[in-house]
Write a protein that holds these residues in place. Structure first.
Motif, PDB file in Angstrom:
ATOM      1  N   VAL A   1       1.273  -0.900   0.089  1.00  0.00           N
ATOM      2  CA  VAL A   1      -0.129  -0.175   0.086  1.00  0.00           C
ATOM      3  C   VAL A   1       0.754   1.282  -0.301  1.00  0.00           C
ATOM      4  CG1 VAL A   1      -1.507   1.552   1.285  1.00  0.00           C
ATOM      5  CG2 VAL A   1      -2.127  -1.723   1.366  1.00  0.00           C
TER       6      VAL A   1
ATOM      7  N   ALA B   1       1.572   4.253   1.613  1.00  0.00           N
ATOM      8  CA  ALA B   1       1.512   4.616   3.275  1.00  0.00           C
ATOM      9  C   ALA B   1       1.377   6.219   2.670  1.00  0.00           C
ATOM     10  CB  ALA B   1       2.594   4.650   3.536  1.00  0.00           C
TER      11      ALA B   1
ATOM     12  N   TYR C   1       6.706   3.493   8.149  1.00  0.00           N
ATOM     13  CA  TYR C   1       5.216   3.456   7.952  1.00  0.00           C
ATOM     14  C   TYR C   1       5.421   1.628   8.062  1.00  0.00           C
ATOM     15  CZ  TYR C   1       3.705   7.935   6.816  1.00  0.00           C
ATOM     16  OH  TYR C   1       2.823   9.112   6.695  1.00  0.00           O
TER      17      TYR C   1
ATOM     18  N   ASP D   1       3.918  -2.416   8.210  1.00  0.00           N
ATOM     19  CA  ASP D   1       2.852  -3.400   7.876  1.00  0.00           C
ATOM     20  C   ASP D   1       1.925  -3.719   8.480  1.00  0.00           C
ATOM     21  OD1 ASP D   1       4.063  -3.723   4.846  1.00  0.00           O
ATOM     22  OD2 ASP D   1       5.457  -5.583   5.784  1.00  0.00           O
ATOM     23  N   TYR D   2       1.321  -4.599   8.377  1.00  0.00           N
ATOM     24  CA  TYR D   2      -0.004  -4.282   8.955  1.00  0.00           C
ATOM     25  C   TYR D   2       0.452  -5.457  10.582  1.00  0.00           C
ATOM     26  CZ  TYR D   2      -4.588  -6.505  11.361  1.00  0.00           C
ATOM     27  OH  TYR D   2      -5.127  -7.146  11.939  1.00  0.00           O
TER      28      TYR D   2
ATOM     29  N   ASP E   1      -2.901   1.796  13.403  1.00  0.00           N
ATOM     30  CA  ASP E   1      -4.618   1.825  12.873  1.00  0.00           C
ATOM     31  C   ASP E   1      -5.356   1.542  14.043  1.00  0.00           C
ATOM     32  OD1 ASP E   1      -4.827  -0.512  13.133  1.00  0.00           O
ATOM     33  OD2 ASP E   1      -4.401  -0.525  10.568  1.00  0.00           O
TER      34      ASP E   1
ATOM     35  N   ASP F   1      -8.522   1.313   3.555  1.00  0.00           N
ATOM     36  CA  ASP F   1      -6.846   0.874   3.905  1.00  0.00           C
ATOM     37  C   ASP F   1      -5.654   1.798   3.435  1.00  0.00           C
ATOM     38  OD1 ASP F   1      -7.855  -1.877   3.737  1.00  0.00           O
ATOM     39  OD2 ASP F   1      -7.089  -2.074   1.744  1.00  0.00           O
TER      40      ASP F   1
ATOM     41  N   ALA G   1      -2.940   2.431   6.508  1.00  0.00           N
ATOM     42  CA  ALA G   1      -1.819   2.618   5.932  1.00  0.00           C
ATOM     43  C   ALA G   1      -1.114   4.049   6.932  1.00  0.00           C
ATOM     44  CB  ALA G   1      -1.499   2.411   5.103  1.00  0.00           C
TER      45      ALA G   1
ATOM     46  N   ARG H   1      -0.458   3.559  10.251  1.00  0.00           N
ATOM     47  CA  ARG H   1       0.840   2.288  11.461  1.00  0.00           C
ATOM     48  C   ARG H   1       2.313   3.304  11.425  1.00  0.00           C
ATOM     49  NH1 ARG H   1      -2.511  -1.382   7.713  1.00  0.00           N
ATOM     50  NH2 ARG H   1      -0.909  -0.511   6.687  1.00  0.00           N
TER      51      ARG H   1
END
Length: 174
Positions: free
Chosen positions: A54, A56, A72, A74-75, A110, A160, A164, A167
């Protein structure tokens, strides 16, 4: 012991027990970069991930990674991605060039997950950036890390792109 004192003591013990946490903040993930992915991305983790990449920071088209203060993630991750190494290096150079400067590293998440989980994950993200700066020679006395969890979003919304953007770990140098 009088009954009111007993009730007060038991209430206090119950309150302390409720404040306990089973979240481990000192466990750090280590990524083995010796085996690069087959696609040439340099990350074996990326090759196994089912999460799509994604952008960011969609508000900065053409922005150069490494020229800012936001890392940034990742999930559900607190691994500093190789893309952000130039950013961390630039901030490390700045901090090392002037020992009177201090960095506050703020970890954010998030909107998914509970409060305690997000505070722990935000702290892990801030600590990961702090460790990266320390490995580059920044004195520990120049850095402090704190977590805001999901309490200070950079972008509102539950799509999303907003998630993103939230995070992240922000490096604030003063």
């Amino acid at each position: 012991m009088a009954f009111p004192q007993l009730v007060l003591t038991l209430s206090f013990v119950a309150l302390l027990a409720a404040c306990g946490s089973s979240v481990k903040l000192d466990s750090a993930s280590v990524e083995d970069r010796t085996n690069a992915a087959a696609d040439g991305s340099g990350s074996a983790l990326a090759a196994r991930s089912a999460v799509p990449t994604v952008d960011a920071n969609p508000n900065k088209p053409g922005a150069v990674l490494g020229s800012g203060r936001v890392v940034y993630f990742d999930y559900d991750s607190f691994t500093v991605k190789p893309d952000y190494q130039p950013l961390v290096e630039n901030n490390a150079r700045l901090l090392k060039s002037d020992q009177s400067r201090k960095a506050m590293i703020e970890g954010h998440t998030d909107d998914r997950g509970g409060r305690e989980y997000n505070l722990a994950l935000g702290q892990q993200r801030a600590d990961a950036v702090r460790r990266a700066l320390g490995l580059l020679g920044v004195a520990q006395s120049q850095m402090e890390s704190v977590s805001f969890g999901k309490e200070k979003p950079a972008a509102l919304g539950s799509d999303d792109a907003a998630r993103a953007s939230n995070r992240r770990a922000e490096i604030n140098i003063r």
